[in-house]
Design an enzyme around this catalytic site. Structure first.
Site, short mmCIF file in Angstrom:
data_model
loop_
_atom_site.label_atom_id
_atom_site.label_comp_id
_atom_site.label_asym_id
_atom_site.label_seq_id
_atom_site.Cartn_x
_atom_site.Cartn_y
_atom_site.Cartn_z
N ASP A 181 36.20 4.83 11.36
CA ASP A 181 35.92 3.39 11.78
C ASP A 181 34.90 3.02 12.69
O ASP A 181 33.90 2.22 12.28
CB ASP A 181 37.14 2.85 12.48
CG ASP A 181 38.52 3.22 11.99
OD1 ASP A 181 38.26 3.42 10.69
OD2 ASP A 181 39.58 2.84 12.52
N GLU A 416 45.48 13.10 18.80
CA GLU A 416 44.85 12.47 17.85
C GLU A 416 43.37 13.00 17.36
O GLU A 416 43.09 13.57 16.55
CB GLU A 416 44.76 11.10 17.94
CG GLU A 416 43.91 10.21 16.87
CD GLU A 416 44.15 8.73 17.36
OE1 GLU A 416 44.52 8.32 18.37
OE2 GLU A 416 43.52 7.71 16.47
C1 9WN Z 1 42.37 1.32 11.52
C2 9WN Z 1 45.75 5.82 11.51
C3 9WN Z 1 44.20 5.41 11.34
C4 9WN Z 1 43.42 6.48 10.79
C5 9WN Z 1 41.88 6.06 10.88
C6 9WN Z 1 41.57 5.72 12.49
C7 9WN Z 1 42.46 4.87 12.77
C8 9WN Z 1 42.66 2.34 12.67
C9 9WN Z 1 42.57 1.87 14.11
O1 9WN Z 1 43.77 5.04 12.91
O2 9WN Z 1 42.10 3.50 12.07
O3 9WN Z 1 42.73 1.68 10.46
O4 9WN Z 1 43.27 0.97 14.29
O5 9WN Z 1 41.66 2.22 14.72
O6 9WN Z 1 40.10 5.67 12.29
O7 9WN Z 1 41.28 7.27 10.24
O8 9WN Z 1 43.71 6.51 9.27
O9 9WN Z 1 45.85 7.16 12.15
#
Ligand code: 9WN
Length: 448
Positions: A181, A416
Site C-alpha cells: 500500500d 507482520e
Molecule cells: C489495507 C491485511 C492487509 C494486507 C496488505 C497490507 C495491509 C490494509 C491496511 O494489510 O493492508 O488493505 O489496512 O493497511 O498492506 O498487503 O493484505 O494483512
C-alpha cells in the site's frame, strides 16, 4: 543508520517454530477463514487468504480449502475477488474503512456479504495448486474442481475489465490493490491525487490505535486513499470509465507477475481435473511478453511500475521490481538482470545474508526502516522472490533467503513485518501469512 547485526542464528528447535506457526493459524481461525491479525485486520483479506491456504495445507488441509472457498463465495458477478470480505459479526469500527464506507451492497453484482470493491494480487490459483501438491487426494481434487471456474472468472475479470491501457497488462486502481500500500513506488501518482489531511478529522483510524503511527501511512496518505475509493465507489465500482479520469491507474510488476503466474498454475490445475491447459499456457506467454515489453527498464535492469495516467515508468526502485522472477518463462536476459538487482547493495540477497530482504532499495534516500512497505521486510515478498530464484536456477541464493526468513521468525516471532537491519518484529504480532509461509519454508528443505 548503522546496521545492527541481523538475527541470523536461526531456530535451535525447528519443531518448536512449526508449533508456533500452527498455533498462530489456529488462533486466527474464524469459523471459515483466517484473519490476518486479530487486532489490526480482523476481517478476511484476499491475498492473505491465498498465502494462508498454502500454510494451512501443511497442518490442516481441510481448512486450506475452506479458506479459499469462503473467499470465493464473496466473488462478485463480474468475477472480481474483493480485497476484504467483512465479517458481519464484528462491531462497527472494528476496521477502518469498514462496510459503511465501501457500500458494496449498492453496487451491481456484489455478493450478499459486505466487501470492499477493490482486488489484490491474484495469487490464489498458485495457492490452490500448491495446497493440492502438499495435500493431494480426493478431497483436494474435488476442491480444485470447484475452484477452477471461479479462478478462471477471476482472471477473466482482470483481463476484460482492468486492461485499461489495452496493452495486455492489468491496472491497479488503488495502492491497496497492489498489496504494498504505502510503497515509495506510489508516491508520484499519489501526489497527483487531490486531497487534504484535514478530511481525516471526520474519521477514526483503526490502524493507529493498534500500531505505532510513525510506522503507518500518514493522514494525508489516508485522505488520498479515501478519495480514490470514493471516486471508484461513486461510479458503482464499474470499470468502464476508468480511463476517463480515475485518479490512480498503475500497472504494477508484482500484480502482473501474479496474473501471469496464475495462468501457469491454472494450466496445471486444468491438467489435473481434465480441462484444457493450452489456453492458459497461451495467455501466460502473452502476459510475460507484455510485462517485459511494457515494464522492464533496460537501463536499471529491473521492472518498474507504469503510471498509465502520466504515460511513463515510475522511478522508485522497490522490491516490486524483483517479483517477475516468479514467472518460469521470464527470458534469461531479464531473469539474469533481476538476480544482479537482488544481489546488489539495494536488496542484499546472498547465500549468506547479513540482513533481511527489504521492501525498498536500502540505499535510497527515502528508505525508511520502520514505515509500512518503505523499507521493512515481509515474509510473503521474500517467499515469492525465493520461488523465483529457484525457478531460475539459483538454489544457493534461494537457500540464503530461506535461512534469513526462518531466522527472522525464530528471533522475533510471527510478526507482520521485520526491521530490515535488526530483524526486530514490527506491526501486528501473530500475523497469518508469516505463520503460514514459515510452515511452507520449513517443509521445503532444499536437497544438499
Ligand atoms: C489495507 C491485511 C492487509 C494486507 C496488505 C497490507 C495491509 C490494509 C491496511 O494489510 O493492508 O488493505 O489496512 O493497511 O498492506 O498487503 O493484505 O494483512
Amino acid at each position: 543508520m548503522t546496521a545492527a547485526p541481523a538475527r541470523t542464528g536461526g531456530p535451535a528447535d525447528l519443531a518448536g517454530l512449526r508449533r508456533l506457526a500452527a498455533a498462530t493459524l489456529d488462533a486466527n481461525w474464524e469459523h471459515d477463514h483466517t484473519v490476518p491479525s486479530r487486532t489490526l485486520y480482523p476481517h478476511q483479506w484476499s491475498w492473505d487468504s491465498a498465502f494462508i491456504a498454502i500454510g494451512l495445507a501443511h497442518v490442516r488441509p481441510e481448512r486450506a480449502w475452506q479458506e479459499l472457498a469462503s473467499l470465493f463465495r464473496a466473488q462478485w458477478a463480474d468475477g472480481r475477488v474483493p480485497h476484504i470480505v467483512f465479517n458481519p459479526a464484528l462491531r462497527v469500527g472494528a476496521y477502518f474503512p469498514g462496510p459503511e464506507l465501501w457500500r458494496s451492497a449498492d453496487a451491481q453484482g456484489s455478493p450478499a456479504v459486505h466487501t470492499s470493491g477493490l482486488v489484490q494480487p491474484p495469487v490464489h490459483a498458485l495457492a490452490a495448486l500448491l495446497a493440492y501438491r502438499r495435500a493431494p487426494g480426493q478431497a483436494g481434487l474435488a476442491a480444485l474442481h470447484r475452484l477452477y471456474p471461479a479462478l478462471v472468472a477471476q482472471q477473466r475479470y482482470l483481463a476484460d475489465h482492468r486492461d485499461v491501457a489495452g496493452d495486455g497488462l492489468i491496472c491497479v486502481v488503488h495502492p491497496w490493490e497492489s498489496g504494498l500500500d504505502n510503497s515509495p513506488a506510489w508516491d508520484e501518482p499519489m501526489a497527483a491525487v487531490p486531497a487534504e489531511a484535514a478530511v481525516m478529522r471526520a474519521y477514526r483510524r483503526h490502524d493507529t490505535a493498534h500500531a505505532d503511527a510513525a510506522h503507518r501511512p500518514t493522514d494525508l496518505d489516508y485522505a488520498r486513499y479515501l478519495a480514490i475509493v470514493a471516486a471508484y465507489r461513486d461510479h458503482g465500482y464499474a470499470d468502464r470509465a476508468l480511463a476517463d479520469g480515475h485518479p490512480f491507474l498503475v500497472e504494477c510488476p508484482l500484480f502482473n507477475a501474479a496474473f501471469g503466474a496464475a495462468e501457469h498454475a491454472l494450466a496445471e490445475i486444468a491438467a489435473l481435473i481434465g480441462a484444457d491447459p493450452e489456453p492458459h499456457r497461451v495467455r501466460a506467454g502473452r502476459i510475460t511478453e507484455a510485462l517485459v515489453r511494457r515494464l522492464y527498464d533496460p537501463v536499471n535492469g529491473t521492472f518498474q511500475p507504469r503510471d498509465v495516467r502520466a504515460g511513463r515508468l515510475l522511478g522508485a526502485r522497490t522490491v516490486l521490481g524483483l517479483t517477475p522472477l516468479i514467472l518460469p518463462d521470464l527470458p534469461a536476459r531479464q531473469a539474469d538482470a533481476l538476480v544482479v538487482e537482488a544481489r546488489s547493495a539495494r536488496f542484499g540477497v546472498a547465500a549468506r545474508m547479513d540482513r533481511p530482504l527489504p521492501s525498498h532499495d536500502r540505499t535510497a534516500p527515502d528508505f525508511e526502516p520502520l514505515r509500512y512497505w518503505r523499507g521493512p521486510s515481509w515474509l510473503n515478498i521474500g517467499w515469492l522472490v525465493r520461488r523465483g530464484l529457484l525457478a531460475h536456477g539459483h538454489p544457493a541464493l534461494a537457500a540464503g533467503l530461506r535461512r534469513s526468513m526462518i531466522g527472522l521468525v525464530a528471533g522475533a516471532g510471527c510478526h507482520e513485518y521485520f526491521h530490515p537491519d535488526t530483524g526486530a518484529g514490527l506491526g501486528s504480532p501473530a500475523f497469518g501469512w508469516t505463520a503460514a509461509l514459515l510452515l511452507d519454508l520449513l517443509a521445503d528443505e532444499p536437497q544438499p
